[in-house]
Design a protein around this motif. Structure first.
Motif: not given
Lengths: 646, 646
Positions: B206, B225, B227
Motif C-alpha cells: 500500500d 491508495n 494500489r
C-alpha cells in the motif's frame, strides 16, 4: 602526562616530525620546513597564521588527548567565534604539549602548492549537451493568446526541429518576465535537446561549462566556452577535505567515525571549495556564474560518492561495491553548486569500488578501446589504477600504492612545491649527487649552496632519487642500501642506512635531506603493487609484452619514464612507447563536457571494462614479493639493456 | 480625520457593512453576523479571537490610512511578536477608527465553513504513475561486486522488464544503506517506469498519492491508495490566500503591488496550507507523509501560476496569456511540499489565461470529447468557465460572473456555512416565504422563529431566492422589483426596493434578511455573463440547442437546475438533462493521479479545446444586455412551459 617531545603532522603538505614540547606551531612549522604565512613575524598581531589543530593519529594508531596552551587574548580578538569552535588557533600563539595534526588552510600557506593540472591541448569534436537557440517570437494577441512556453516551443520546433521539450521549473517561473523584457527576442539554452534551462536576453553566442577533476589531494576546474570548445580559465586548489584525512580510506573512516555529520562536513567542504574555485576561475575569465550552464565531474569512487552525498561506507568494507556505476545528471542547485541554478552536473560513471570516474575520464581521453596496441595505462595517485588491453578487451584493477609516490610518509617527503627536489643524478663512480628543486632553473652544482633552499623530495623526485641510487649501486636489487660504500653521504642509522641527497647548508631546513632504508622500502611497496598488478592483468589477458605504457595523473607527467622503468614501476616496454599524458582524468571531464556522445561512450566503456580484484588471485602475494625487487626479481627488461650497467 | 462611520469588510466570509467608529472588531463582527470565536465573551483574556487587520480597499478604490486603538497590555501577552508584525490583533480589543479589512483565520472562526468538495464515487481504471516493484537482490561478493544501483536495475529488468531507469539523487544517497538494512529485499517505487523515487524495506503493497484542487476560495485534498484506487482520506480548507484578496484579480493585483514579496507570500501561504491539510488528512488515515509518493494538482490559471511561483502578472493584462499550457512535473521538495521528498507534483495543463487546469480536470472527468451529445459544461465559481461541444469539437470560454453566485457582495450574502439560506419557496398568491438554512433539517415554517437563526443567503440560495421572486412576480423580467405589490415584505429603500426573506426574529443578526434591487442586479450581471457566453459559443459552433447542461463546481451541486433555468443561467434544455457533477475538477485531479494515460489525454484535450475570448465578439455587448432579462429578453424556453405561469 606532558611529553618532552611531541610529534606533529602538517596537512596538506604531509610533513611530519618531532619537536620539543611547548614550542609554538609556527616554530614547529619553521623547524620542519612547512611554510606558514606570518607577516608580523610571530608577534601575535597580524592574524595571518591561522591553523586548525586537531588530535593526531599517532604512528602506533592510538589517539591521545590534545593539549595546547590556552586561548590568548590576542587570539580572542583575531579569531572569530565560528573559527574558534572549529579548532582554529594562531600558529604563533598556540603551544603544543601533545601530538597534533595541524591543518594549514590555503590562505595561511606561505608558499602556494604547485598544482600540476594544467589543461592539455586536445582535439575534441564539439557537441555539447547544452546548446543555444536564438528565437524571435510573435507577441501574443487576443486572437492568438497561446501561452509563452508553447509560443517558444513552436518557434524552436519550426526553426530547429526541437520537439517534446520540457522546461526547468525555475526557468518557467522567469519565462513570462524574461520574454517581455527581451521584447520576444531571446536565446533558449537547451540541455540534451530535451529541457530548456534558461532563456537569455537577445542573441547569446558565448556560454560556458565547467569540467572538474576532484582528486583526493588536488582539485582542478577548467571553464570552457561551449561554442568554441576553448578553455577560457583554469583553476586548481587543494582538496579541502585533506583537513579530514590524507587519503581515501582515512576520509571514509572519518565518515564512519562521525555518522551523518562526517559525510555532511566532507561534502560541504568540497562543494564550498568548488564554489570558490569556480567563482575565481569565472571571474578571471570575466564571465558570470549564470553563464556557466553545465558541469562535468570526474573523481575516484570515494570522491564521487562524497561529492554526491552518498555514504561511502560500503567502499570501505569488502567486497567494496560502489552505490552506482551509471553516470548521473543532477541539478547544480540540488548539490549547492553556485553555477546557473538550472544547470546539470554530469558525473561520469564508475568502473568499480576502486576504479572511479577519474579512470573513466582517462579512458575516454586515451580510448584504448579503439586501438590495436596492447597498452597499460597507469594513473598514479594515492591509489594506483591500472587499465590493460586494447579494442578487444580491457581489464582494470586498483592497487594500494600508498602515499610514497605523492611524496608523503617519507622522512623528507613533501608534495610538489617550491623547494622540492624533483630531478637527481648520482655519479656511479664518485657517488656525488646533483639535483634540481622546483622553482629553480639551475642544478645544485651550478649554484652556491645557500641559494638552493631545498625543502624535501616530492613524488616524482623520489622515483629519480631511488632509481639513481639503484643505478649507482647505492641501493641493491633487493632494496637494501649497500653499507660498504665509502662516501660521506652514507650513514648508519638505527634501522639500516641513510644517504644524503642535499647537505644541510643547501636546504631551508638547516639539516641534511636524506633517503633512508625505510624510504626505499616505501617506494618498493608502491612499485611492487603497481608491477604485480600489471603482471596479474597480463596473465589474465594472456599477453606477455606491452606495446605501450601510458602514465596519467599530474604526477605521471613529471615522472621520467626511463627512471620509472629502471625501478620497475611497470613491466618492460620500448621506452619510446612510455608516454606521459598529464591530467588525462581532467581531459576526460573536458571531453564529456564538450561532446555529449562521449558520455554514452563513457557509460558503455565503464560497464565493458572488466574489473579484477587483485587480492583474490592466489599468486598475488608471490607476484608482489617478486615485484619488490629493482626492477624485478626474475622478469627480464630487454629495453633497459645498455642503460643498466650491472 | 476620524470618521463617524467606518466601513469594514470581513474575509473570508465576504461580509461587509458600516459600523460606528470606535467599535471593536468583535462588536462589528457580531453586528454583521460574522461568527468569531470568543470563549471569554470579549473580556480580552482567552485570546481566541485573533484576527488580522489590514487596510481596506474602499468602494471608491482609494486606500486610506489604517487607524486602530493602540496595542493593549493583554494583547502583548496573548499575541506573539511574529503575529503582531503580521497585523494580528484581538477582535475584542482592537477598536476601528478607519475603514478596514479584517481577516478571520480558520481557528478564530466561530462556525466552520461548509466546504462542499467531497469525493464522488467514480470508476477510474487504475494505472498510476508511481508503481511498486518488489525485488530480492543477491548481495555483492568479491567476484561479483556490481554496484548497488545496477544490481537493483538488473533484477527490475529481469523480473519486470523495466529498462533505462534513472534514480532520484536523494534516493541514490540512501540506496546503499537501505539495501543493507532491508537485507537486499526491498520495494522500488518507480515513477512512469522511468525513475526510482525510493526504496522501501521489504514488500510494500500500500502506497499513496494526493489529488489536490486549489480553488480560489476553497482547497480540497484527496489521499488515495494507489494500489486500490480508494480515497482513504479527504481534507479541505479555505484557501489561505483569501487573506490577500478575495478573487483572482485582487490576488494578481496584490502580487503586482508588492513586486517579488507579494508572489512569495501568496505562494508560501498555499504551500504551507497544503502541507497542513495533507498532514492532517494523512494522519486521519494513519499514513506517514513519506508514503505519499505523488500529487496531482488542478486549479484555475492564477492559482496554478501562484502555486508554482510563476509571476501571474501577464494574466492580469490583455491578451492574458498564461506562462505555459503543458502539464508540469516538479519535485515536491522543490516546491516545499512535505510529502515524500522525491515525489513528483503533476500539475494538470492549462487551456487559456482564464480557463485553467481545474477546467481540464472537469473535461477529463466528463469527457465531452468522447460523446455525441452537444453539452454545455458550466463550472461556476468566482469566474465562470464554459465548455461547449462534443466529440467533433470543443470550445471554451470564460466570463466574469462576479462574486454574487458565491454569496459575496450581496447585502446579506454569505458563503455556504451554517445559518445560510439555501432553499426558498415563495407563494405566488400570498407572497409568503418559507426557506431552509444550512445546518437545519426543517423548513422555516416548521420551526419556531427563534431556532432558525438565519445568518444570510449563500450562493446557491440567491439563485433560488431570485428565481422564486421572479416566479412569484416580485421581480419582473427586467430585474426590477415590482413596487406595486401589497405585502409587508416589500419596502422602498434609497435605491429601489427590498424584499424580506427572513424576519429579524428568525435571524441571528437581529435584523431582517432582505434581497434588494441591487442584489437582483448582481445576479443579473452574473447570469447575463454566463448566458451570453453560452450563446456566443453556440453561434460560433453553429448549434441552436443543447442536449445537456453539466453544472460543475461545489456550488453547482447545490443549485436547483429548475430554478437556475427559470433565471436563465443557461439556454433552454430538457430539465432531465441538466445535471450536477459536484467537484468535477477535483475528480479530474484524482483521475490523473490514478491513471497516467489520462494525463496525456489532458494535455491533448487542453490543446484541442479552442478558447474563444468573448469580449472580442462584436455582438457580445448586445448579447449580454439581452441575457440580463429573466430568463432572457428574446430567447424561447420551451422546457420552462408549464413551470412559468406568466
Amino acid at each position: 602526562m606532558i611529553k618532552e617531545k611531541v610529534s606533529i603532522l602538517f596537512q596538506p603538505s604531509g610533513r611530519r616530525g618531532e619537536i620539543e614540547s611547548g614550542k609554538t606551531v609556527l616554530a614547529a612549522a619553521q623547524e620542519l620546513g612547512v611554510p606558514i604565512e606570518s607577516l608580523c613575524g610571530g608577534k601575535v598581531s597580524c592574524g595571518k597564521c591561522k591553523v586548525r589543530i586537531d588530535l593526531s593519529p599517532l604512528e602506533k594508531g592510538d589517539w591521545v588527548e590534545l593539549r595546547l596552551s590556552s586561548f590568548s587574548a590576542e587570539e580572542e580578538r583575531l579569531i572569530e567565534e565560528g573559527e574558534r569552535k572549529a579548532g582554529f588557533r594562531l600558529a604563533c600563539a598556540a603551544q603544543l604539549y601533545s601530538d597534533a595534526l595541524v591543518f594549514v588552510p590555503e590562505e595561511s600557506r606561505g608558499v602556494q602548492q604547485v598544482i600540476r593540472k594544467e589543461a592539455r591541448e586536445i582535439a575534441i569534436e564539439l557537441n555539447p549537451a547544452v546548446k543555444a537557440f536564438y528565437a524571435e517570437l510573435p507577441p501574443p494577441t487576443l486572437h492568438e493568446p497561446t501561452a509563452d512556453f508553447e509560443r517558444l516551443l513552436r518557434v524552436l520546433d519550426q526553426s530547429f526541429g526541437l520537439r517534446n521539450l520540457t522546461i526547468d521549473f525555475q526557468a518557467l517561473r522567469l519565462l513570462p518576465h524574461q520574454l517581455r523584457e527581451a521584447d520576444w527576442k531571446a536565446t533558449a539554452m537547451v540541455w540534451m535537446d530535451r529541457e530548456i534551462l534558461d532563456l537569455q536576453h537577445g542573441k547569446v553566442e558565448d556560454y560556458y561549462g565547467a569540467a572538474v577533476d576532484i582528486g583526493t589531494t588536488t582539485v582542478a576546474a577548467y571553464i570552457c566556452n561551449l561554442r568554441t570548445g576553448r578553455v577560457v580559465s583554469t583553476g586548481s586548489m587543494m582538496n579541502p577535505q585533506v583537513a579530514y584525512g590524507e587519503d581515501v580510506m582515512s576520509r571514509i573512516s572519518y565518515t564512519m567515525g562521525n555518522p551523518g555529520e562526517g559525510l555532511k562536513r566532507l561534502q560541504e567542504a568540497i562543494i564550498q571549495g568548488l564554489n570558490g574555485l569556480i567563482q575565481n576561475a569565472a571571474q578571471a575569465a570575466g564571465i558570470s556564474l549564470r553563464q556557466v550552464l553545465e558541469m562535468t565531474v570526474v573523481g575516484n569512487t570515494a570522491m564521487h560518492h562524497i561529492f554526491l552525498g552518498i555514504d561511502p561506507h560500503s567502499l570501505g568494507v569488502s567486497p567494496f561495491p560502489p552505490a552506482a556505476h551509471h553516470s548521473q545528471n543532477i541539478k547544480a542547485r540540488d548539490l549547492g553548486l553556485k553555477i546557473h541554478p538550472a544547470a546539470y552536473v554530469h558525473v561520469l560513471p564508475i568502473e568499480a569500488g576502486f576504479v572511479g570516474a577519474d579512470n573513466v575520464g582517462v579512458l575516454i581521453s586515451e580510448t584504448p578501446y579503439h586501438k590495436e596496441e596492447m597498452a597499460l595505462t597507469i594513473d598514479i595517485g594515492t591509489n594506483g589504477e591500472l587499465v590493460l588491453g586494447n579494442r578487444k578487451k580491457l581489464l582494470s584493477s586498483s592497487c594500494a600504492t600508498g602515499p610514497a609516490l605523492e611524496g608523503a610518509h617519507l622522512r623528507f617527503g613533501m608534495r610538489a612545491a617550491p623547494g622540492a627536489i624533483e630531478r637527481v643524478r648520482i655519479d656511479p663512480e664518485t657517488l656525488e649527487v646533483r639535483y634540481r628543486v622546483i622553482g629553480q632553473d639551475r642544478w645544485s652544482d651550478e649554484c652556491i649552496p645557500e641559494v638552493i633552499q631545498a625543502r624535501g623530495i616530492c613524488g616524482s623526485g623520489i622515483i629519480e632519487v631511488v632509481a639513481e641510487m639503484f643505478r649507482a649501486g647505492v641501493v641493491e636489487k633487493s632494496g637494501r642500501i649497500n653499507g660498504n660504500l665509502s662516501t660521506p653521504r652514507l650513514r648508519k642509522i638505527e634501522k639500516g642506512y641513510e644517504f644524503v641527497i642535499a647537505w644541510a647548508r643547501e636546504t631551508a631546513l638547516g639539516q641534511d635531506i636524506t633517503v633512508s632504508t625505510s624510504d626505499v622500502r616505501a617506494v618498493q611497496l608502491a612499485k611492487g603493487a603497481l608491477y604485480s598488478g600489471a603482471k596479474i592483468m597480463m596473465k589474465q589477458l594472456g599477453v606477455n609484452r606491452l606495446d605501450k605504457v601510458v602514465l596519467a595523473g599530474g604526477f605521471g607527467s613529471y615522472v621520467d619514464p626511463e627512471r620509472a622503468m629502471i625501478l620497475g614501476l611497470f613491466p618492460d616496454c620500448d621506452l619510446k612507447e612510455v608516454i606521459s599524458v598529464g591530467n588525462a582524468a581532467g581531459d576526460g571531464a573536458r571531453i564529456a563536457l564538450l561532446n555529449r556522445n562521449k558520455r554514452e561512450e563513457a557509460d558503455r566503456v565503464a560497464r565493458e571494462v572488466e574489473y579484477i580484484e587483485l587480492t583474490v588471485y592466489p599468486d598475488f602475494t608471490m607476484e608482489f614479493a617478486e615485484a619488490m625487487a629493482f626492477p624485478h626479481m626474475k622478469d627480464p627488461f630487454p629495453h633497459l639493456e645498455g642503460i643498466l650497467k650491472k
